[in-house]
Design a protein around this motif. Sequence first.
Motif, PDB file in Angstrom:
ATOM      1  N   CYS A 142       0.820  -1.211   0.000  1.00  0.00           N
ATOM      2  CA  CYS A 142       0.000   0.000   0.000  1.00  0.00           C
ATOM      3  C   CYS A 142       0.852   1.258   0.000  1.00  0.00           C
ATOM      4  N   SER A 172       0.643   5.846  -3.016  1.00  0.00           N
ATOM      5  CA  SER A 172      -0.379   5.782  -4.064  1.00  0.00           C
ATOM      6  C   SER A 172      -0.269   6.969  -5.016  1.00  0.00           C
ATOM      7  N   LYS A 223       2.131   7.727  -6.837  1.00  0.00           N
ATOM      8  CA  LYS A 223       2.839   7.404  -8.089  1.00  0.00           C
ATOM      9  C   LYS A 223       1.880   6.950  -9.194  1.00  0.00           C
ATOM     10  N   HIS A 224       0.649   6.637  -8.816  1.00  0.00           N
ATOM     11  CA  HIS A 224      -0.333   6.257  -9.822  1.00  0.00           C
ATOM     12  C   HIS A 224      -1.117   7.461 -10.334  1.00  0.00           C
ATOM     13  N   THR A 225      -0.893   8.600  -9.721  1.00  0.00           N
ATOM     14  CA  THR A 225      -1.654   9.776 -10.136  1.00  0.00           C
ATOM     15  C   THR A 225      -0.852  10.568 -11.165  1.00  0.00           C
TER      16      THR A 225
END
Lengths: 221, 478
Positions: free
Chosen positions: A20, A23, A25-27
């Motif tokens: 987890c 997060s 880095k996915h945006t």
Amino acid sequence: MKKSLPVLIILFAAFLLSACGDSRKHTQAVYMLVDTSGTYTKQINKAARVINYLLATLNPGDSLAVAKVETRSFTEKDIIDKVTFDRRPSEATQQKRAFKSRIEAFTRGVHGSAYTDITGGLIQAAEYLNETRAGKKTIVIFSDMQEELGKGTVRDFPIKLNGIRIVALNVSKLGTDNADPRLYIDRLAHWKARVLKAGATSWEVVNDLDNNMEAILDPRR
Amino acid sequence: MDRNSWLFWPDSVALSVLTLLILAMLFLYAARKPMHGVIHSLCNLVTQSTRFISRWLFLSAESLRLRNQAVLLAHSQESAASMVDREFERVSNIIRKDMQEFPALQRKLKEDVTRIEDDYRKCGEVPPPPPEWVDALESVSQIKSGGDIPRKLLEDINKSIQKIHDKTVAEFRRSYEERHKILKGIQPSWRSAEKLIDEMDKKMVTLNTNAKQIDGHMAKFEGIRAKDSKTEHALNVSAFVQLAISSLVMVIALGGAFINYKLIALPMSEMVGASDYITDNLRTSDVAALVIILMEASMGLFLLESLRITQLFPKIASMDDRMRRRLMLASLIFLVILAAIESSLALMRDMLVADKAALMHDLASSAPPATQGWMSNIPMAGQMVMGFVLPFALAFVAIPLESVVHSLRTVLGVLLVQGMRGLGFVLRFTGVVFRRLAKVLESSYDIFIVIPLMVERWVVAMRGEPLVKAQAKSGRAS
């Protein structure tokens, strides 16, 4: 077995924590520079269309900022609006609506500037994008890419655009370009060399906004 | 490097090649015995190894087959025993129920029969015969002397007789009427008795059917106990069929689960965030939706287990009834809660989609969105109903799952045994081929050195001829 159970639980928790991780880095984060110099202000409606496209395409958690390119653009004052969309889709939709209305207000009252400080805008954009810590960072420049600096404005130094993708939109041809197309080609080549030297991941030019809008965010196209 | 460096005489290639061939031939002739030995040993090694592995495979396949057979028969025996048990239970229920009803039925039947008998007896009562003085009348009529007195007497008698006759006929008619009435009264009792007999007959037919089913199960049971190959084959085929059917149902259930997943994945992002990822490609909201679906399937599994429809968990099956009922209730409540959650998520999904569509419309044009009628609510209602119903439908996946679990072991076992046998056969065949190959290779080797071999045979013949002659001579002398 009894002893190994806590170890297993700790290992599982560690796995979950590592999984987890970040997060962000996915945006993706997009910073759009809108040229408001001289006659280019007439293109503002096109810029609004691009902003609407970005609003429609960006997902919850993504960031968007729109700034104008003026005489001296390395300032937060030039940022028209910026937002990091909420993780909840319903809230993100509301933010997009509010963003759209602020952009509409801006387009109604825009007035042209004397000079065009693209470099200052790029430095400001890089600063903002790096702060967002997004996985994918893009600077969209809605301009003819003709930089004109006012007296006392110093921009002839190396800039840093590491990990940022640069997309130049609607790079319109000037009157002089029509007379000598080499000027236009050289201008684009100069900017390409400059941003790639600054560490940008890629340089793209999108002029066909009617059919190729998807290329702004999708580098594969 | 020069291409002709291997030639003895680069200027004359043919001579060099010939010399090389002769040298090679001589070398190969000299190395004939060891080479034959090597070929023979290698082929022998391969033959022995393949034969050894093949034998091991056959033995393992046989032991695996026996083990599979034992497991299959044990499982089938258990299932047949439980089926026979269930049939017996059913029969005992029927008998208990019927036996409970039997005294009442018997009493009713007896009453009916008594009533019929009474009525029948009543029917047998005949009216009194005409008076015997008819004979006297006949005697009076035969008096020869005429006169008024006998005539008057006879007329009076005639009148009386007429009167009596009329009365008797009326009495007779009344009596028959009564008897007819009694017979009519028998009809309901008769019908009731007939109905009771029909009922008993039907029950007997049900019992007979059950008995036949028990016979069938018992025959299967006996076959399993006898471990005959026919029963084993039938059980294997049955396992394959079961696996195929269960897999088909599971695929359909998976389709339902996928729809379910699509229904709740988007609204789950509203709860856990749309931009959270567990791994690089796995969104937290997707995983959360999947977890909800898996929880629904688990609750369905527990529900069916506690209802004793499936028996995947022996612990649940062996629970006492009170505990089992509690578990059933808990599973059902959880399932209903999850179904309600899913239904509300479906509603939220519809709202999110509508909101996004409105935003897209706003971004694309400045015209106000067209108003939608009541028909736009149909998909929303449909989604909500689906969201509520799908978890319950998904709960039944436990039945094919149990079937798959039980039949998969048999099917895999059979396939493994067949695979091992097939591999064993291939290895055995390879061994045979290599045993023959040794001879072929030796002969092929000898072809290369055929000239030295011919020379050898010639020399041996030359040497052997005088020797044979001398031996022949010495033989004759002695």
